[in-house]
Design a protein around this motif. Structure first.
Motif, mmCIF file in Angstrom:
data_model
loop_
_atom_site.group_PDB
_atom_site.id
_atom_site.type_symbol
_atom_site.label_atom_id
_atom_site.label_comp_id
_atom_site.label_asym_id
_atom_site.label_seq_id
_atom_site.Cartn_x
_atom_site.Cartn_y
_atom_site.Cartn_z
ATOM 1 N N VAL A 94 4.435 -13.448 7.809
ATOM 2 C CA VAL A 94 5.970 -13.691 8.192
ATOM 3 C C VAL A 94 5.582 -13.765 9.750
ATOM 4 O O VAL A 94 6.758 -14.721 10.565
ATOM 5 N N GLY A 141 4.129 -7.279 -2.009
ATOM 6 C CA GLY A 141 3.560 -8.325 -0.656
ATOM 7 C C GLY A 141 2.916 -7.339 -0.179
ATOM 8 O O GLY A 141 3.343 -6.178 -0.037
ATOM 9 N N LYS A 145 0.439 -2.964 3.117
ATOM 10 C CA LYS A 145 0.408 -1.341 2.836
ATOM 11 C C LYS A 145 0.020 -1.380 1.530
ATOM 12 O O LYS A 145 -0.124 -0.983 0.159
ATOM 13 N N GLY A 154 13.430 -4.266 -0.015
ATOM 14 C CA GLY A 154 13.103 -2.990 1.086
ATOM 15 C C GLY A 154 12.235 -3.532 1.577
ATOM 16 O O GLY A 154 11.173 -3.662 1.068
ATOM 17 N N LEU A 185 -1.799 -8.994 1.657
ATOM 18 C CA LEU A 185 -2.748 -8.379 1.534
ATOM 19 C C LEU A 185 -2.828 -7.795 -0.266
ATOM 20 O O LEU A 185 -3.938 -7.924 -0.551
ATOM 21 N N PRO A 198 -7.288 -17.036 3.376
ATOM 22 C CA PRO A 198 -5.426 -16.715 3.054
ATOM 23 C C PRO A 198 -4.225 -16.229 3.883
ATOM 24 O O PRO A 198 -4.500 -15.700 3.455
ATOM 25 N N ALA A 206 4.983 -12.298 1.322
ATOM 26 C CA ALA A 206 4.248 -13.015 0.413
ATOM 27 C C ALA A 206 3.145 -13.141 1.916
ATOM 28 O O ALA A 206 2.179 -14.368 1.382
ATOM 29 N N GLY A 207 3.709 -13.452 3.085
ATOM 30 C CA GLY A 207 2.399 -14.010 3.826
ATOM 31 C C GLY A 207 2.562 -13.168 4.999
ATOM 32 O O GLY A 207 3.551 -12.261 5.204
ATOM 33 N N ALA A 249 10.068 -7.536 5.229
ATOM 34 C CA ALA A 249 10.781 -8.144 3.475
ATOM 35 C C ALA A 249 12.032 -8.419 4.119
ATOM 36 O O ALA A 249 12.856 -9.219 3.887
ATOM 37 N N GLY A 302 7.699 0.664 1.006
ATOM 38 C CA GLY A 302 6.741 2.219 0.690
ATOM 39 C C GLY A 302 7.729 3.202 0.116
ATOM 40 O O GLY A 302 7.036 3.404 -1.515
HETATM 41 N N1 LIG Z 1 -2.176 -12.809 3.695
HETATM 42 C C1 LIG Z 1 -1.764 -11.998 4.739
HETATM 43 N N2 LIG Z 1 -3.019 -10.745 4.817
HETATM 44 C C2 LIG Z 1 -2.564 -10.697 6.199
HETATM 45 N N3 LIG Z 1 -1.285 -9.644 5.997
HETATM 46 C C3 LIG Z 1 -0.809 -10.275 5.649
HETATM 47 C C4 LIG Z 1 -0.439 -11.317 4.611
HETATM 48 N N4 LIG Z 1 0.556 -11.170 3.897
HETATM 49 C C5 LIG Z 1 1.590 -10.851 4.830
HETATM 50 N N5 LIG Z 1 0.782 -9.574 5.807
HETATM 51 C C6 LIG Z 1 1.447 -8.591 6.312
HETATM 52 O O1 LIG Z 1 2.532 -7.763 5.144
HETATM 53 C C7 LIG Z 1 3.245 -7.235 6.492
HETATM 54 C C8 LIG Z 1 4.932 -6.808 5.687
HETATM 55 O O2 LIG Z 1 4.234 -5.843 5.240
HETATM 56 P P1 LIG Z 1 4.776 -4.363 5.003
HETATM 57 O O3 LIG Z 1 3.768 -3.686 3.368
HETATM 58 O O4 LIG Z 1 4.659 -3.588 6.208
HETATM 59 O O5 LIG Z 1 5.769 -4.693 4.260
HETATM 60 P P2 LIG Z 1 7.593 -4.575 4.086
HETATM 61 O O6 LIG Z 1 8.315 -4.941 4.254
HETATM 62 O O7 LIG Z 1 7.444 -4.320 6.060
HETATM 63 O O8 LIG Z 1 7.389 -2.590 3.589
HETATM 64 P P3 LIG Z 1 7.399 -1.638 4.861
HETATM 65 O O9 LIG Z 1 8.630 -0.734 5.024
HETATM 66 O O10 LIG Z 1 6.898 -0.558 3.918
HETATM 67 O O11 LIG Z 1 6.920 -1.867 5.851
HETATM 68 C C9 LIG Z 1 3.048 -7.495 7.846
HETATM 69 O O12 LIG Z 1 2.966 -7.364 9.171
HETATM 70 C C10 LIG Z 1 2.352 -9.185 7.387
HETATM 71 O O13 LIG Z 1 1.581 -9.861 8.768
#
Ligand SMILES: Nc1ncnc2c1ncn2[C@@H]1O[C@H](COP(=O)(O)OP(=O)(O)OP(=O)(O)O)[C@@H](O)[C@H]1O
Ligand SMILES: O=C(O)[C@H](O)COP(=O)(O)O
Length: 409
Positions: free
Chosen positions: A325, A202, A205, A351, A227, A295, A322-323, A355, A378
């Motif tokens: 958060v 989710g 990125k 990871g 996204l 969404p 998933a959202g 998350a 990532g």
């Molecule tokens: N539907 C959505 N629309 C916009 N942003 C979203 C949506 N769902 C999740 N996000 C955003 O995705 C981000 C988390 O994703 P991210 O890829 O940064 O995860 P991560 O666990 O931090 O992994 P990494 O360590 O690679 O950054 C959050 O800031 C969240 O707001």
């Protein structure tokens, strides 16, 4: 230590007493309205910094926060304050990276001192990705390297970026893996090679995900959220209503990349969403129909569908959320999926910054069932996909050029 056929040095290989150490860590943390939402990465890297402090090194910490233009792009002063009680000594902070103020303090450090530089991504050239020959010519490397004896590469969560602070210094300084880098490489290589696994991917990125996904297709069922899900739903031809522009803003190459992934195999996309209407109200809507709002989370029917996949998996690799958060109203999908994975009896690997932070919203008894929590999202996917990690390759080069030949000054 050996890792996938290469050798990198570790902190056990060197005596740090009195040495000027540049430690690149990844304390990039979830932030909202200028406040740290989660400190798990700061806590993880504090162990490396504390060990260097206790070894009598002159420790300079280099790190980033967010990306230029992002809501979470900020200074590192809070991070320095958060490190202080964890490192067990006072932590200096300078609102500078390579300027005269930073260099003056660096050159005045005594053994055991700890200094945190400001956000290295404040420097334009840190935001490029290039080959090592280009990275060593950057001002960042040329200005800072002469002030140090050794580089400690601890930013595993950024090791997939070929950026100067991550993959430049090891070509000009004796460099070893920090304790987080070491434990992530050791830990992940064990858990990534399991048989029947599924991925929940989710977050925001999407460019990273689209890059690694072709190597993940066929290695397990891929469920999407955030996204990432909206991009693949678009690539499947779903009309996203108000979210169309959000996905389009990711760039045509990202959507095209998603379409190329779907030529190799399918990924699961949500069948319902939690949408936020223009009036701020929140409701669940089926995917594929005219959405009345943006969404911002996956809905209950999607969670149920993903739960069936999770229950049939020996291992679940979780990256991203998933959202959105940062807003408590849109955490339910992420928490429900984490709880489903933790209840399923599968080996659960979580990871990434957001998350891992989401785990804190899972009930404590269940949280203990996590098999492995990585600081990286990532970078962990790059590893799972078998892709090269410039930050690790650089450490391997430094080992062969300096450490293996006893080149330690
Ligand atoms: N539907 C959505 N629309 C916009 N942003 C979203 C949506 N769902 C999740 N996000 C955003 O995705 C981000 C988390 O994703 P991210 O890829 O940064 O995860 P991560 O666990 O931090 O992994 P990494 O360590 O690679 O950054 C959050 O800031 C969240 O707001
Ligand atoms: O949070 C992460 O994934 C790492 O800190 C890398 O950040 P980036 O995706 O902005 O390079």
């Amino acid at each position: 230590m050996r890792f996938r056929g290469i050798i990198v040095g570790t902190m056990d290989d060197l005596n740090f007493w009195g040495k000027r150490v540049l430690a690149r860590v990844d304390i990039n943390s979830p932030m909202k309205d200028g406040r740290l939402l989660d400190r798990s990465r700061i806590e993880a890297h504090a162990k490396t910094i504390r060990e260097l402090h206790e070894s009598g090194a002159k420790v300079v910490v280099m790190a980033h926060q967010g990306r230029p233009g992002g809501d979470d792009f900020d200074h590192l002063e809070q991070h320095a304050r958060a490190l202080e009680p964890l490192v067990g000594t006072s932590v200096k902070f300078v609102k500078d990276v390579t300027g005269p103020e930073a260099l003056r303090i660096i050159d005045s450090l005594e053994p055991g001192d700890v200094l945190v530089l400001d956000n290295v991504r404040l420097l334009a050239e840190e935001n490029i990705q290039a080959e090592p020959e280009r990275l060593v010519k950057t001002l960042l490397v040329r200005e800072l390297a002469p002030h140090f004896d050794v580089y400690v590469g601890d930013a595993f969560a950024t090791a997939h970026r070929s950026q100067p602070s991550v993959a430049g210094f090891p070509y000009v300084l004796p460099s070893v893996a920090g304790r987080v880098m070491e434990s992530e490489l050791r830990g992940l290589s064990k858990v990534l090679d399991v048989s029947s696994r599924s991925f929940f991917i989710g977050g925001s990125k999407v460019d990273d995900v689209v890059k690694v996904m072709p190597n993940l297709i066929g290695k397990g069922t891929v469920m999407t959220g955030g996204l990432v899900a909206l991009t693949f739903a678009k690539a499947y031809g779903q009309y996203l209503g108000p979210a169309e522009d959000i996905v389009k803003s990711l760039g045509v190459e990202v959507i095209e990349g998603a379409r190329r992934v779907l030529e190799k195999g399918k990924v699961m996309v949500p069948v319902d969403y939690v949408v936020e209407r223009p009036d701020g109200e929140v409701e669940v809507q089926e995917a594929g129909q005219e959405l009345s709002g943006v969404p911002k989370d996956v809905g209950p029917t999607t969670v149920a569908a993903y739960r069936d996949v999770i229950d049939a998996s020996d291992a679940v690799i979780f990256k991203g959320t998933a959202g959105v958060v940062e807003d408590p109203r849109f955490r339910r999908g992420t928490v429900a999926l984490l709880e489903a994975a933790l209840k399923s009896g599968a080996f659960v690997l979580v990871g990434g910054g957001h998350a891992s932070a989401a785990l804190s919203w899972v009930e404590e008894g269940l949280r203990k069932a996590v098999g492995y929590t990585s600081t990286a999202g990532g970078a962990m996917l790059y590893l799972a996909a078998g892709l090269k990690m410039p930050g690790v390759e650089a450490l391997a080069y430094s080992y062969s050029k300096f450490i293996a030949r006893g080149g330690w000054p």
